[in-house]
Design a protein around this motif. Structure first.
Motif, PDB file in Angstrom:
ATOM      1  N   SER A  56     -16.365  19.753  13.544  1.00  0.00           N
ATOM      2  CA  SER A  56     -16.048  18.482  14.183  1.00  0.00           C
ATOM      3  C   SER A  56     -16.808  17.370  13.478  1.00  0.00           C
ATOM      4  O   SER A  56     -17.752  17.625  12.725  1.00  0.00           O
ATOM      5  N   GLY A  57     -16.385  16.129  13.735  1.00  0.00           N
ATOM      6  CA  GLY A  57     -17.042  14.981  13.127  1.00  0.00           C
ATOM      7  C   GLY A  57     -16.156  13.763  13.216  1.00  0.00           C
ATOM      8  O   GLY A  57     -14.959  13.857  13.490  1.00  0.00           O
ATOM      9  N   LYS A  58     -16.740  12.610  12.989  1.00  0.00           N
ATOM     10  CA  LYS A  58     -16.002  11.357  13.055  1.00  0.00           C
ATOM     11  C   LYS A  58     -15.042  11.234  11.869  1.00  0.00           C
ATOM     12  O   LYS A  58     -15.156  11.945  10.867  1.00  0.00           O
ATOM     13  N   ARG A  59     -14.111  10.291  11.991  1.00  0.00           N
ATOM     14  CA  ARG A  59     -13.207  10.014  10.869  1.00  0.00           C
ATOM     15  C   ARG A  59     -14.013   9.624   9.636  1.00  0.00           C
ATOM     16  O   ARG A  59     -14.968   8.882   9.709  1.00  0.00           O
ATOM     17  N   LYS A  60     -13.607  10.167   8.496  1.00  0.00           N
ATOM     18  CA  LYS A  60     -14.232   9.920   7.195  1.00  0.00           C
ATOM     19  C   LYS A  60     -15.649  10.499   7.092  1.00  0.00           C
ATOM     20  O   LYS A  60     -16.409  10.129   6.200  1.00  0.00           O
ATOM     21  N   SER A  61     -15.980  11.428   7.982  1.00  0.00           N
ATOM     22  CA  SER A  61     -17.271  12.107   7.857  1.00  0.00           C
ATOM     23  C   SER A  61     -17.220  13.176   6.773  1.00  0.00           C
ATOM     24  O   SER A  61     -18.263  13.583   6.244  1.00  0.00           O
ATOM     25  N   GLY A  62     -16.016  13.646   6.463  1.00  0.00           N
ATOM     26  CA  GLY A  62     -15.863  14.638   5.402  1.00  0.00           C
ATOM     27  C   GLY A  62     -15.569  16.036   5.883  1.00  0.00           C
ATOM     28  O   GLY A  62     -15.842  17.007   5.179  1.00  0.00           O
ATOM     29  N   LYS A  63     -14.999  16.174   7.068  1.00  0.00           N
ATOM     30  CA  LYS A  63     -14.689  17.505   7.605  1.00  0.00           C
ATOM     31  C   LYS A  63     -13.764  18.282   6.678  1.00  0.00           C
ATOM     32  O   LYS A  63     -14.004  19.454   6.384  1.00  0.00           O
ATOM     33  N   ASP A  64     -12.692  17.641   6.243  1.00  0.00           N
ATOM     34  CA  ASP A  64     -11.733  18.320   5.372  1.00  0.00           C
ATOM     35  C   ASP A  64     -12.367  18.685   4.027  1.00  0.00           C
ATOM     36  O   ASP A  64     -12.139  19.774   3.492  1.00  0.00           O
ATOM     37  N   PHE A  65     -13.171  17.781   3.491  1.00  0.00           N
ATOM     38  CA  PHE A  65     -13.831  18.041   2.212  1.00  0.00           C
ATOM     39  C   PHE A  65     -14.729  19.275   2.316  1.00  0.00           C
ATOM     40  O   PHE A  65     -14.720  20.153   1.441  1.00  0.00           O
ATOM     41  N   VAL A  66     -15.506  19.349   3.382  1.00  0.00           N
ATOM     42  CA  VAL A  66     -16.433  20.468   3.562  1.00  0.00           C
ATOM     43  C   VAL A  66     -15.687  21.785   3.748  1.00  0.00           C
ATOM     44  O   VAL A  66     -16.013  22.794   3.107  1.00  0.00           O
ATOM     45  N   THR A  67     -14.680  21.798   4.612  1.00  0.00           N
ATOM     46  CA  THR A  67     -13.960  23.053   4.850  1.00  0.00           C
ATOM     47  C   THR A  67     -13.194  23.503   3.610  1.00  0.00           C
ATOM     48  O   THR A  67     -13.140  24.702   3.317  1.00  0.00           O
ATOM     49  N   GLU A  68     -12.624  22.578   2.884  1.00  0.00           N
ATOM     50  CA  GLU A  68     -11.901  22.944   1.663  1.00  0.00           C
ATOM     51  C   GLU A  68     -12.857  23.444   0.594  1.00  0.00           C
ATOM     52  O   GLU A  68     -12.519  24.361  -0.177  1.00  0.00           O
TER      53      GLU A  68
ATOM     54  N   GLN B 131     -17.577   3.151   3.236  1.00  0.00           N
ATOM     55  CA  GLN B 131     -17.359   3.257   1.794  1.00  0.00           C
ATOM     56  C   GLN B 131     -16.202   4.187   1.467  1.00  0.00           C
ATOM     57  O   GLN B 131     -15.568   4.056   0.418  1.00  0.00           O
ATOM     58  N   ARG B 132     -15.911   5.095   2.377  1.00  0.00           N
ATOM     59  CA  ARG B 132     -14.789   6.027   2.199  1.00  0.00           C
ATOM     60  C   ARG B 132     -13.495   5.482   2.792  1.00  0.00           C
ATOM     61  O   ARG B 132     -12.480   6.173   2.796  1.00  0.00           O
ATOM     62  N   GLY B 133     -13.554   4.251   3.304  1.00  0.00           N
ATOM     63  CA  GLY B 133     -12.337   3.613   3.800  1.00  0.00           C
ATOM     64  C   GLY B 133     -12.203   3.514   5.296  1.00  0.00           C
ATOM     65  O   GLY B 133     -11.171   3.053   5.803  1.00  0.00           O
ATOM     66  N   TRP B 134     -13.250   3.929   6.037  1.00  0.00           N
ATOM     67  CA  TRP B 134     -13.152   3.870   7.492  1.00  0.00           C
ATOM     68  C   TRP B 134     -13.288   2.445   7.996  1.00  0.00           C
ATOM     69  O   TRP B 134     -14.160   1.694   7.561  1.00  0.00           O
ATOM     70  N   VAL B 135     -12.406   2.070   8.924  1.00  0.00           N
ATOM     71  CA  VAL B 135     -12.470   0.793   9.623  1.00  0.00           C
ATOM     72  C   VAL B 135     -12.289   1.091  11.106  1.00  0.00           C
ATOM     73  O   VAL B 135     -11.355   1.799  11.490  1.00  0.00           O
ATOM     74  N   PHE B 136     -13.175   0.562  11.934  1.00  0.00           N
ATOM     75  CA  PHE B 136     -13.070   0.817  13.368  1.00  0.00           C
ATOM     76  C   PHE B 136     -11.720   0.340  13.892  1.00  0.00           C
ATOM     77  O   PHE B 136     -11.313  -0.799  13.650  1.00  0.00           O
ATOM     78  N   THR B 137     -11.029   1.208  14.613  1.00  0.00           N
ATOM     79  CA  THR B 137      -9.714   0.900  15.167  1.00  0.00           C
ATOM     80  C   THR B 137      -9.729   1.128  16.670  1.00  0.00           C
ATOM     81  O   THR B 137      -9.873   2.275  17.119  1.00  0.00           O
ATOM     82  N   PRO B 138      -9.595   0.071  17.484  1.00  0.00           N
ATOM     83  CA  PRO B 138      -9.551   0.242  18.943  1.00  0.00           C
ATOM     84  C   PRO B 138      -8.396   1.156  19.348  1.00  0.00           C
ATOM     85  O   PRO B 138      -7.312   1.093  18.779  1.00  0.00           O
ATOM     86  N   GLY B 139      -8.644   2.008  20.322  1.00  0.00           N
ATOM     87  CA  GLY B 139      -7.622   2.946  20.755  1.00  0.00           C
ATOM     88  C   GLY B 139      -7.616   4.229  19.958  1.00  0.00           C
ATOM     89  O   GLY B 139      -6.943   5.196  20.323  1.00  0.00           O
TER      90      GLY B 139
END
Length: 212
Positions: free
Chosen positions: A15-27, A160-168
């Motif tokens: 688990s982790g926030k958006r752009k934390s790198g979950k997919d990168f780590v698991t791959e 830096q990885r492209g995350w922007v806070f998005t309400p909702g």
């Protein structure tokens, strides 16, 4: 009773926030263990596939279409483009979250059961665990072979990885559902230091290989 598929020796719930790198780590872990040994499972996969086939209307669309006297519910969306990190997926993310919540409220284990069907590898990496109910389902079905992994990155690194806070989206349960979960079995810090990440991956890999 476990769903159809092999009995895993280890299930790691990432688990982790958006752009934390979950997919990168698991791959990265799968590439070192091999696809015949390690399966990466995405709970969002069956969600996106079914959502792509029949996209429900959000409240605003429903109000507008009721006003003009018609309601069109079928939307042909590109399932493969919903799986990647494109702006295409982001355009539908909020509506997709709402639809997924409705499915989970009716059946908390719906997407969990879907994603494990037919998986035969001994090591499972669930790359996008988002809710306590997800963790509870795997713990109840697979017991002590289940462990939790939290991938963390600073807001600056995520930006830096492209995350922007998005309400909702970033303040919804899909992003915040595990903020107060408690102690995770593993915490991977992914702030951009490659050597630090490598050392953590090697430690986790050693644990995984000991289960084979």
């Amino acid at each position: 009773m476990a769903p159809l598929g092999g009995a895993p020796r280890l299930v790691l719930l990432f688990s982790g926030k958006r752009k934390s790198g979950k997919d990168f780590v698991t791959e990265a872990l799968q590439s070192r263990l091999g696809g015949n040994i390690c399966a990466v499972l995405r709970l969002s996969g069956p969600l996106k596939e079914q959502y792509a086939r029949k996209r429900p209307l959000d409240c605003l669309e429903l109000e507008l279409q009721t006003f003009v006297g018609h309601c069109v519910r079928e939307h042909g969306l590109d399932f493969q483009r919903l799986l990647d990190a494109s702006t295409y997926k982001e355009a539908y993310r909020r509506d997709m979250i709402c639809w997924g919540e409705e499915k989970r409220q009716a059946d908390p284990g719906f997407f969990c059961r879907k994603v494990v069907e037919g998986v035969s590898q001994p090591i499972w990496l669930v790359s996008d665990t988002r809710r306590v109910s997800d963790i509870q389902w795997f713990q109840e079905v697979y017991g002590t072979v289940t462990q939790t992994v939290r991938v963390v990155a600073s807001e600056q690194t995520r930006q830096q990885r492209g995350w922007v806070f998005t309400p909702g989206v970033d303040d919804a349960e899909s992003e915040c559902g595990l903020d107060n979960f408690g102690s995770f079995d593993w915490v991977i810090e992914n702030h951009g230091d490659e050597q630090c990440l490598e050392d953590q991956l090697e430690s986790l890999l050693g644990f995984i290989r000991a289960k084979l």
